[in-house]
Design an enzyme around this catalytic site. Structure first.
Site, mmCIF file in Angstrom:
data_model
loop_
_atom_site.group_PDB
_atom_site.id
_atom_site.type_symbol
_atom_site.label_atom_id
_atom_site.label_comp_id
_atom_site.label_asym_id
_atom_site.label_seq_id
_atom_site.Cartn_x
_atom_site.Cartn_y
_atom_site.Cartn_z
ATOM 1 N N GLY A 154 -3.087 3.756 -26.001
ATOM 2 C CA GLY A 154 -2.671 4.994 -25.351
ATOM 3 C C GLY A 154 -3.095 5.077 -23.897
ATOM 4 N N LYS A 200 6.392 -5.624 -36.915
ATOM 5 C CA LYS A 200 5.001 -5.613 -37.342
ATOM 6 C C LYS A 200 4.520 -7.051 -37.428
ATOM 7 C CE LYS A 200 1.360 -3.584 -39.337
ATOM 8 N NZ LYS A 200 0.422 -4.570 -38.793
ATOM 9 N N GLY A 237 -5.850 -3.395 -39.850
ATOM 10 C CA GLY A 237 -6.221 -4.630 -40.528
ATOM 11 C C GLY A 237 -5.061 -5.548 -40.836
ATOM 12 N N LEU A 238 -3.990 -5.460 -40.058
ATOM 13 C CA LEU A 238 -2.805 -6.318 -40.207
ATOM 14 C C LEU A 238 -2.170 -6.272 -41.596
ATOM 15 C CD1 LEU A 238 -4.014 -9.493 -38.220
ATOM 16 C CD2 LEU A 238 -2.453 -7.706 -37.437
ATOM 17 N N CYS A 257 -5.447 -9.031 -32.129
ATOM 18 C CA CYS A 257 -5.886 -7.873 -32.903
ATOM 19 C C CYS A 257 -7.413 -7.865 -32.977
ATOM 20 C CB CYS A 257 -5.287 -7.921 -34.305
ATOM 21 S SG CYS A 257 -5.874 -6.590 -35.384
ATOM 22 N N ASN A 304 0.347 -13.087 -32.371
ATOM 23 C CA ASN A 304 -0.736 -12.113 -32.328
ATOM 24 C C ASN A 304 -2.066 -12.852 -32.416
ATOM 25 O OD1 ASN A 304 -2.661 -10.137 -32.717
ATOM 26 N ND2 ASN A 304 -1.478 -8.969 -34.196
#
Length: 301
Positions: A213, A42, A69-70, A126, A123
């Site tokens: 997806g 994560k 929202g991380l 996001c 990251n």
């Protein structure tokens, strides 16, 4: 054995960040039971973060919308989980990290080093965390600075996860490469939204989120294709990969390996299915190695 930026993997499939990556135990489960060649944690930041209010995830006919929202416990609390994953997973463990500026990225990377990750994934992509992720990843100068800052504090491979929500993803990829990135990962989720027609309100607590997806696979394939042509460093493909056919398509576009995210919600052994399918494809086509067809689509032009 499959080698990517110095990491030795048993196959070219990788657990994507944000899915079953919150604990060391869940990372081990994906590696040992699911058959992933490597796992990504994560995304971890400098301070504890609770994320957006629920509903933070909704299943659609074409995939998922999420606005997490991380959420994370901060690097200080996550070192122990990283140590568990490193000790028991048996595969490379890549720490996904985020921050609001280059200094925070470097701080988190240094703070996680005692957990002995095998690589870092930055990251900068996001789409639903204000001040983080794509807020940085949409600016080539910031991407280069963040990448360089992390490279200054570690000799480990550094991967940069890119956002598709930009005019030209290759410009962002080149900035990461200029900053010293060892690989780029493409793509993170595409901005999206769902509205409940009975109430007229957005479904997600954050109103909008990121689409993942099957629906995003064509977007991801095109981004990987363009990045492969523009960069000298490897591209890791992610977005809508749920079968060996998806993986082969992504690799023919130029992906050196593939990450799997949304498909894990249906079955954790999807990694074994994909790697077995790739092996059968190799035998049927007469390839000796999966790398033999990486970027093959570019030769057809």
């Amino acid at each position: 054995m499959y080698t990517l930026t110095g990491l030795e993997m048993k196959n070219p499939t990788i657990l994507a960040a944000g899915v079953l990556g919150t604990t060391g135990a869940s990372l081990c489960r994906v590696a040992r039971e699911g058959g992933a060649g490597a796992v990504v944690t994560k995304s971890i930041g400098p301070e504890p973060k609770y994320g957006h209010p629920n509903p933070s995830m909704v299943k659609l006919d074409c995939g998922f919308l999420n606005a997490m929202g991380l959420p994370n416990p901060s690097y200080a609390e996550f070192v122990q989980e990283l140590e568990i994953a490193k000790k028991d997973s048996g595969v490379p463990v890549i720490a996904s990290i985020f921050g609001g500026n280059s200094g925070e990225f470097a701080e988190v990377a240094q703070g996680l080093l005692p957990g002995q990750p095998d690589a870092f994934e930055l990251n900068v992509s996001c789409p639903h965390a204000e001040g983080y992720g794509a807020a940085i990843g949409s600016n080539p100068c910031l991407v280069e600075a963040v990448t360089a800052a992390v490279k200054e504090v570690t000799d480990l491979p550094v991967w940069v996860k890119l956002t598709p929500n930009v005019a030209d993803i290759t410009a962002i990829g080149k900035a990461a490469e200029a900053g010293g990135a060892d690989a780029v990962v493409a793509i993170n989720t595409v901005k999206g939204m769902a509205i409940d027609i009975e109430s007229g309100y957005p479904v997600l607590g954050n109103r909008s989120g990121g689409l993942s997806g099957a629906a995003v696979k064509p977007v991801a394939v095109k981004c990987v294709y363009d990045l492969y042509a523009a960069l000298e460093i490897p591209v890791v493909g992610v977005g809508g990969v749920a079968s060996w056919e998806d993986a082969v398509e992504m690799m023919m576009a130029g992906a050196a390996a593939v990450q799997v995210g949304s498909a894990v919600y249906d079955r954790t052994d999807v990694f074994s299915e994909i790697s077995s399918g790739i092996e059968a494809f190799l035998q049927r086509k007469g390839y000796s190695d999966a790398r033999d067809f990486v970027g093959l689509a570019h030769e057809a032009v």
